[in-house]
Motif scaffolding. Structure first.
Motif, PDB file in Angstrom:
ATOM      1  N   UNK A 300       0.827  -1.200   0.000  1.00  0.00           N
ATOM      2  CA  UNK A 300       0.000   0.000   0.000  1.00  0.00           C
ATOM      3  C   UNK A 300       0.871   1.263   0.000  1.00  0.00           C
ATOM      4  N   UNK A 301       0.312   2.344  -0.521  1.00  0.00           N
ATOM      5  CA  UNK A 301       1.016   3.621  -0.468  1.00  0.00           C
ATOM      6  C   UNK A 301       1.420   3.945   0.971  1.00  0.00           C
ATOM      7  N   UNK A 302       2.657   4.428   1.118  1.00  0.00           N
ATOM      8  CA  UNK A 302       3.280   4.814   2.397  1.00  0.00           C
ATOM      9  C   UNK A 302       3.742   3.625   3.231  1.00  0.00           C
ATOM     10  N   UNK A 303       3.587   2.389   2.712  1.00  0.00           N
ATOM     11  CA  UNK A 303       4.178   1.239   3.415  1.00  0.00           C
ATOM     12  C   UNK A 303       5.703   1.350   3.424  1.00  0.00           C
ATOM     13  N   UNK A 304       6.288   0.851   4.490  1.00  0.00           N
ATOM     14  CA  UNK A 304       7.748   0.807   4.642  1.00  0.00           C
ATOM     15  C   UNK A 304       8.280  -0.436   3.925  1.00  0.00           C
ATOM     16  N   UNK A 305       9.241  -0.237   3.030  1.00  0.00           N
ATOM     17  CA  UNK A 305       9.808  -1.320   2.226  1.00  0.00           C
ATOM     18  C   UNK A 305      11.318  -1.333   2.477  1.00  0.00           C
ATOM     19  N   UNK A 306      11.872  -2.474   2.889  1.00  0.00           N
ATOM     20  CA  UNK A 306      13.292  -2.556   3.245  1.00  0.00           C
ATOM     21  C   UNK A 306      13.979  -3.598   2.364  1.00  0.00           C
ATOM     22  N   UNK A 307      15.019  -3.163   1.650  1.00  0.00           N
ATOM     23  CA  UNK A 307      15.779  -4.078   0.789  1.00  0.00           C
ATOM     24  C   UNK A 307      17.005  -4.582   1.546  1.00  0.00           C
ATOM     25  N   UNK A 308      17.261  -5.898   1.457  1.00  0.00           N
ATOM     26  CA  UNK A 308      18.370  -6.533   2.162  1.00  0.00           C
ATOM     27  C   UNK A 308      19.428  -6.975   1.154  1.00  0.00           C
ATOM     28  N   UNK A 309      20.500  -6.173   1.054  1.00  0.00           N
ATOM     29  CA  UNK A 309      21.578  -6.496   0.116  1.00  0.00           C
ATOM     30  C   UNK A 309      22.316  -7.769   0.515  1.00  0.00           C
ATOM     31  N   UNK A 310      22.429  -7.999   1.812  1.00  0.00           N
ATOM     32  CA  UNK A 310      23.133  -9.201   2.286  1.00  0.00           C
ATOM     33  C   UNK A 310      22.397 -10.463   1.864  1.00  0.00           C
ATOM     34  N   UNK A 311      21.101 -10.368   1.639  1.00  0.00           N
ATOM     35  CA  UNK A 311      20.329 -11.503   1.131  1.00  0.00           C
ATOM     36  C   UNK A 311      20.425 -11.602  -0.381  1.00  0.00           C
ATOM     37  N   UNK A 312      20.210 -10.473  -1.076  1.00  0.00           N
ATOM     38  CA  UNK A 312      20.270 -10.475  -2.543  1.00  0.00           C
ATOM     39  C   UNK A 312      21.608 -10.987  -3.051  1.00  0.00           C
ATOM     40  N   UNK A 313      22.678 -10.679  -2.332  1.00  0.00           N
ATOM     41  CA  UNK A 313      24.011 -11.077  -2.770  1.00  0.00           C
ATOM     42  C   UNK A 313      24.296 -12.565  -2.561  1.00  0.00           C
ATOM     43  N   UNK A 314      23.343 -13.290  -1.978  1.00  0.00           N
ATOM     44  CA  UNK A 314      23.497 -14.743  -1.848  1.00  0.00           C
ATOM     45  C   UNK A 314      22.323 -15.477  -2.502  1.00  0.00           C
ATOM     46  N   UNK A 315      21.714 -14.833  -3.470  1.00  0.00           N
ATOM     47  CA  UNK A 315      20.590 -15.417  -4.196  1.00  0.00           C
ATOM     48  C   UNK A 315      21.126 -16.404  -5.230  1.00  0.00           C
ATOM     49  N   UNK A 316      20.788 -17.694  -5.057  1.00  0.00           N
ATOM     50  CA  UNK A 316      21.350 -18.741  -5.929  1.00  0.00           C
ATOM     51  C   UNK A 316      20.830 -18.667  -7.362  1.00  0.00           C
ATOM     52  N   UNK A 317      19.752 -17.909  -7.594  1.00  0.00           N
ATOM     53  CA  UNK A 317      19.276 -17.761  -8.968  1.00  0.00           C
ATOM     54  C   UNK A 317      20.185 -16.840  -9.777  1.00  0.00           C
ATOM     55  N   UNK A 318      21.049 -16.107  -9.087  1.00  0.00           N
ATOM     56  CA  UNK A 318      21.973 -15.178  -9.744  1.00  0.00           C
ATOM     57  C   UNK A 318      23.423 -15.618  -9.569  1.00  0.00           C
ATOM     58  N   UNK A 319      23.749 -16.151  -8.383  1.00  0.00           N
ATOM     59  CA  UNK A 319      25.125 -16.537  -8.065  1.00  0.00           C
ATOM     60  C   UNK A 319      25.209 -18.050  -7.877  1.00  0.00           C
ATOM     61  N   UNK A 320      25.743 -18.774  -8.860  1.00  0.00           N
ATOM     62  CA  UNK A 320      25.944 -20.216  -8.659  1.00  0.00           C
ATOM     63  C   UNK A 320      26.834 -20.449  -7.429  1.00  0.00           C
TER      64      UNK A 320
END
Length: 394
Positions: A300-320
């Protein structure tokens, strides 16, 4: 599984909660995380990139880019900082600041950075604390060089940065309410630098930034002060914690240290792998500007959204083999400096240059480097930091 991605004691004990993040990536990648206020935890690489590249949907300006909440009167000042702006204002400010971070300007620093590394390593041969003797001074020396400030100021910069980033850590928290505000001290310092450069221009970033650009635009006093604050904190903390976290990773994976010693040219790819593995900035916050669907969830508008780089950087769909620390990993599309878009780290080339040169010189000069005690981590869910790492340089 119980999910708590912001427990600062967990970060102090063992770093980012990778087991929880892995479960979320696989089962609930856009997760409604309880809290005051509740927020959406974004953990997959593609979703983090999407949020990062769509400022029109996910704002840094509305409620700032930092995780913690603050009163509106404090937000008003913070919105003058590039970190907390959206295009087009962010674009204007960044175009002014970019003048000091051209590839030519950064490339010209390589030899000087090598000399700084050699000087630091000369001074701490034998027993040392890798954080305070190597990882922290390196970016501080470089920041002094960029600002045209005396190297003797690096201890002040170190202290201010620690107090701002480590406010929730008992080692760095203010000893009393009487202790001054480090941000105000940085503003005063920035004003002094600007005044000096107006009287005596030099070939440094301060002189460039206080002069009008080709269109006659210039930074206001407040904008300049906030830029120096951002440089002192971001330019220091990212490199410092990537370097100390990278050294810890090499201790934990001695086969990779042996590879680097055998071939120091691997420091080029090692720099990116260290940033991926460590993710020195763990998270940033955005605020939804309208109702939007992300990862199948209705935000929803004004919801707080937090991105976690430490998680994205261990995503197996991108990093074998994402859970494998591999200093030769190539390609390596790590997003430890942000997921692209308006807020991609201005100093990413400088940070990677510092890391490459440091680990190249370490491998060449101290092949028998070893640690002599346990690492002590920063109590922070924002910066994945290390406060102490005792070593012997041989």
């Amino acid at each position: 599984m119980r999910i708590d991605l912001v427990d600062q004691d967990h970060y102090a004990d063992s770093g980012p909660p990778h087991e929880q993040l892995r479960w979320l990536r696989e089962n609930d990648p856009v997760h409604r995380h309880e809290g005051e206020p509740a927020f959406w935890a974004v953990t997959r690489y593609d979703d983090v990139v999407h949020v990062s590249r769509h400022s029109e949907l996910f704002s840094s300006h509305r409620k700032l880019a930092l995780f913690d909440e603050m009163p509106e009167e404090q937000r008003a000042l913070q919105r003058l900082m590039m970190l907390n702006q959206d295009p087009p204002e962010h674009t204007r400010r960044r175009s002014l600041v970019n003048r000091g971070f051209t590839p030519r300007t950064i490339g010209a620093l390589e030899q000087h950075i090598r000399e700084i590394c050699d000087d630091l390593l000369d001074k701490c041969a034998g027993e040392a604390d890798f954080v305070t003797d190597v990882a922290a001074p390196l970016p501080l020396y470089v920041i002094c060089e960029l600002l045209g400030a005396p190297v003797s100021d690096r201890d002040k910069l170190f202290n201010w940065s620690n107090r701002m980033i480590g406010a929730q850590d008992p080692d760095y928290a203010p000893a009393s309410e009487d202790e001054g505000d480090p941000a105000m001290e940085v503003y005063a310092y920035a004003n002094q630098l600007a005044a000096l450069r107006r009287e005596n221009p030099r070939d440094d970033i301060v002189t460039k930034l206080i002069q009008p650009d080709d269109n006659g635009e210039t930074l206001t006093e407040s904008e300049f002060d906030l830029f120096v604050l951002l440089l002192v904190v971001a330019g220091n903390e990212t490199t410092r914690n990537a370097a100390s976290g990278g050294m810890l990773a090499l201790f934990d994976h001695p086969d990779q240290w042996d590879r680097l010693v055998a071939d120091p040219s691997l420091a080029r790819t090692a720099a990116d792998e260290i940033v991926r593995w460590v993710s020195p900035v763990n998270l940033f916050r955005r605020t939804a500007t309208r109702d939007v669907v992300l990862g199948g969830k209705q935000i929803k508008e004004d919801d707080k959204v937090v991105v976690f780089y430490s998680s994205a950087n261990r995503d197996t769909s991108v990093f074998p083999d994402a859970e494998v620390f591999d200093i030769g990993r190539d390609p390596n599309p790590q997003i430890g400096f942000g997921g692209g878009g308006a807020h991609f780290c201005l100093g990413n080339h400088l940070a990677k240059l510092e890391l490459r040169v440091l680990f190249e010189q370490l491998a060449r000069r101290y092949p028998r480097l070893r640690r002599t005690g346990e690492a002590r981590r920063l109590r922070s869910n924002f910066i994945n930091g290390i406060k102490e790492l005792p070593v012997v340089l041989r």
